[in-house]
Write an enzyme that holds these catalytic residues in place. Structure first.
Site, PDB file in Angstrom:
ATOM      1  N   ARG A 183      -6.888  12.951   0.706  1.00 44.78           N
ATOM      2  CA  ARG A 183      -5.798  13.421   1.579  1.00 44.78           C
ATOM      3  C   ARG A 183      -4.441  12.871   1.152  1.00 44.78           C
ATOM      4  O   ARG A 183      -3.425  13.433   1.490  1.00 44.78           O
ATOM      5  CB  ARG A 183      -6.074  13.067   3.035  1.00 44.78           C
ATOM      6  N   HIS A 200      -5.619   3.666  -1.685  1.00 50.92           N
ATOM      7  CA  HIS A 200      -6.944   4.030  -1.179  1.00 50.92           C
ATOM      8  C   HIS A 200      -7.239   5.448  -1.664  1.00 50.92           C
ATOM      9  O   HIS A 200      -6.582   6.396  -1.236  1.00 50.92           O
ATOM     10  CB  HIS A 200      -6.925   3.973   0.354  1.00 50.92           C
ATOM     11  N   ARG A 210      -9.318   8.215  -1.151  1.00 49.21           N
ATOM     12  CA  ARG A 210     -10.286   8.650  -0.136  1.00 49.21           C
ATOM     13  C   ARG A 210     -11.113   9.800  -0.658  1.00 49.21           C
ATOM     14  O   ARG A 210     -10.671  10.579  -1.508  1.00 49.21           O
ATOM     15  CB  ARG A 210      -9.545   9.094   1.141  1.00 49.21           C
ATOM     16  N   ASN A 248       0.860  -1.188   0.000  1.00 46.57           N
ATOM     17  CA  ASN A 248       0.000   0.000   0.000  1.00 46.57           C
ATOM     18  C   ASN A 248       0.902   1.246   0.000  1.00 46.57           C
ATOM     19  O   ASN A 248       1.700   1.432   0.929  1.00 46.57           O
ATOM     20  CB  ASN A 248      -0.900  -0.027   1.239  1.00 46.57           C
ATOM     21  N   GLU A 287     -11.120  -9.216   3.060  1.00 42.21           N
ATOM     22  CA  GLU A 287      -9.816  -8.875   3.640  1.00 42.21           C
ATOM     23  C   GLU A 287     -10.055  -8.777   5.135  1.00 42.21           C
ATOM     24  O   GLU A 287     -10.812  -7.915   5.603  1.00 42.21           O
ATOM     25  CB  GLU A 287      -9.278  -7.549   3.087  1.00 42.21           C
ATOM     26  N   HIS A 299       1.029   6.283   1.737  1.00 36.78           N
ATOM     27  CA  HIS A 299       1.776   7.256   2.539  1.00 36.78           C
ATOM     28  C   HIS A 299       2.966   7.873   1.815  1.00 36.78           C
ATOM     29  O   HIS A 299       3.539   8.849   2.297  1.00 36.78           O
ATOM     30  CB  HIS A 299       2.122   6.664   3.900  1.00 36.78           C
ATOM     31  N   GLU A 336      -8.672   0.468  -2.994  1.00 35.61           N
ATOM     32  CA  GLU A 336      -9.514   0.521  -1.795  1.00 35.61           C
ATOM     33  C   GLU A 336     -10.402   1.743  -1.930  1.00 35.61           C
ATOM     34  O   GLU A 336      -9.910   2.834  -2.247  1.00 35.61           O
ATOM     35  CB  GLU A 336      -8.662   0.699  -0.542  1.00 35.61           C
ATOM     36  N   THR A 343      -8.336   3.855   8.292  1.00 40.03           N
ATOM     37  CA  THR A 343      -9.543   3.039   8.352  1.00 40.03           C
ATOM     38  C   THR A 343      -9.626   2.387   9.740  1.00 40.03           C
ATOM     39  O   THR A 343      -8.696   1.717  10.161  1.00 40.03           O
ATOM     40  CB  THR A 343      -9.482   1.940   7.265  1.00 40.03           C
ATOM     41  N   HIS A 396      -3.914  -4.380   7.648  1.00 37.95           N
ATOM     42  CA  HIS A 396      -4.070  -3.220   8.521  1.00 37.95           C
ATOM     43  C   HIS A 396      -3.229  -3.377   9.779  1.00 37.95           C
ATOM     44  O   HIS A 396      -3.423  -4.308  10.551  1.00 37.95           O
ATOM     45  CB  HIS A 396      -5.515  -2.920   8.906  1.00 37.95           C
TER      46      HIS A 396
HETATM   47  N1  PXP Z   1      -5.957  -2.872   4.162  1.00 33.65           N
HETATM   48  C1  PXP Z   1      -6.918  -1.925   4.225  1.00 33.65           C
HETATM   49  C2  PXP Z   1      -8.305  -2.284   3.853  1.00 33.65           C
HETATM   50  C3  PXP Z   1      -6.607  -0.606   4.613  1.00 33.65           C
HETATM   51  O1  PXP Z   1      -7.576   0.325   4.668  1.00 33.65           O
HETATM   52  C4  PXP Z   1      -5.266  -0.287   4.911  1.00 33.65           C
HETATM   53  C5  PXP Z   1      -4.902   1.119   5.266  1.00 33.65           C
HETATM   54  O2  PXP Z   1      -5.148   1.938   4.181  1.00 33.65           O
HETATM   55  C6  PXP Z   1      -4.306  -1.305   4.816  1.00 33.65           C
HETATM   56  C7  PXP Z   1      -4.673  -2.600   4.467  1.00 33.65           C
HETATM   57  C8  PXP Z   1      -2.862  -1.052   5.106  1.00 33.65           C
HETATM   58  O3  PXP Z   1      -2.731  -0.756   6.459  1.00 33.65           O
HETATM   59  P1  PXP Z   1      -1.330  -0.290   7.022  1.00 33.65           P
HETATM   60  O4  PXP Z   1      -0.984   1.008   6.351  1.00 33.65           O
HETATM   61  O5  PXP Z   1      -1.571  -0.150   8.486  1.00 33.65           O
HETATM   62  O6  PXP Z   1      -0.341  -1.365   6.677  1.00 33.65           O
END
Ligand code: PXP
Length: 240
Positions: free
Chosen positions: A49, A43, A45, A7, A151, A10, A70, A101, A191
């Site tokens: 952001r 994601h 959003r 992901n 998931e 960030h 996402e 999330t 997550h």
């Molecule tokens: N899976 C989902 C559905 C999420 O919303 C997120 C955060 O955007 C992640 C995985 C990844 O989470 P993390 O950044 O804490 O690894």
């Protein structure tokens, strides 16, 4: 063993902090794939952001593994997904005030809305995964929507402060995964997974993909900082 979906939200968070052009999540996705990422997750959003529509459109052209979008189960996001056509969509709950999330989708109470979005996307050839807490009732409701995957939300496991709590939450994930598979669902998880808590989740039988973001990007900043400083120092003092 599961595949790794990276992901890259960030990377975009850092860029948006200055409203500038770097670091570019499109470049980050290329590097992640070169390092072995099996998929790229973003994601988009509602408040934009971090990831922007521009990123999503470019990533659709550049990602060579698979692109997991996402998104919230809203008409405007469905329209974007149908236009951009990610390899799959993960439906997540979304609140503007949240830092990230915060929990799984409440499929039990919002089943009709979720089901109509799942069916619209899947009928147009975009498979859907539902981000849910590993609770039997949520999993049963998820199966009824005809979504291909769930998931499993690993946040409660990841946030457990003590070893006994973490073990209990890991058992919940094991049970959730088994129930989901019995219901005919494929299983991903994510997550809050880090370099310290991922391995036990990766051992869960039938787990297909782990989606991990914040911890990888955090480590990237630290493992890359020395080199970045050295390169700038060279510019400051000039070549020897
Ligand atoms: N899976 C989902 C559905 C999420 O919303 C997120 C955060 O955007 C992640 C995985 C990844 O989470 P993390 O950044 O804490 O690894």
């Amino acid at each position: 063993m599961p595949t790794l979906g990276v992901n890259i939200d960030h990377i975009a968070t850092l860029r948006q902090a200055r409203q500038t052009v770097e670091p570019d999540p499109v470049a980050a996705a290329v590097l992640a794939e070169l390092a072995g990422a099996d998929g790229i997750t973003v994601h988009l959003r509602e408040d934009r952001r971090h990831i922007q529509e521009r990123d999503l459109r470019l990533l659709r052209q550049t990602v060579r593994t698979h692109l997991n979008l996402e998104m919230a189960a809203t008409p405007s996001m469905v329209a974007i997904a149908l236009e951009v056509r990610p390899d799959y969509v993960t439906l997540v709950p979304e609140r503007r005030e949240e830092v990230t999330t915060e929990g799984g989708l409440d499929v039990l109470n919002y089943g009709a809305t979720v089901r109509s979005v799942v069916q619209e996307l899947q009928s147009q050839g975009i498979p859907v995964s539902l981000f849910v807490d590993p609770q039997p009732q949520q999993l049963a409701a998820a199966a009824e929507t005809t979504a291909r995957w769930v998931e499993l939300h690993t946040g409660t496991y990841a946030n457990a402060a003590h070893a006994a709590d973490q073990k209990r939450e890991l058992d919940v994930l094991y049970r959730g995964s088994a129930i989901a598979q019995e219901l005919g669902l494929r299983v991903n998880a994510g997550h809050g997974l880090t370099y310290w808590n991922t391995a036990p989740v990766a051992q869960i039988s039938g787990m297909e993909e782990l989606n991990i973001g914040h911890s990888i990007i955090s480590r990237a900043v630290l493992v890359g900082l020395e080199r970045a400083v050295r390169e700038m120092k060279t510019l400051c003092v000039g070549q020897a």
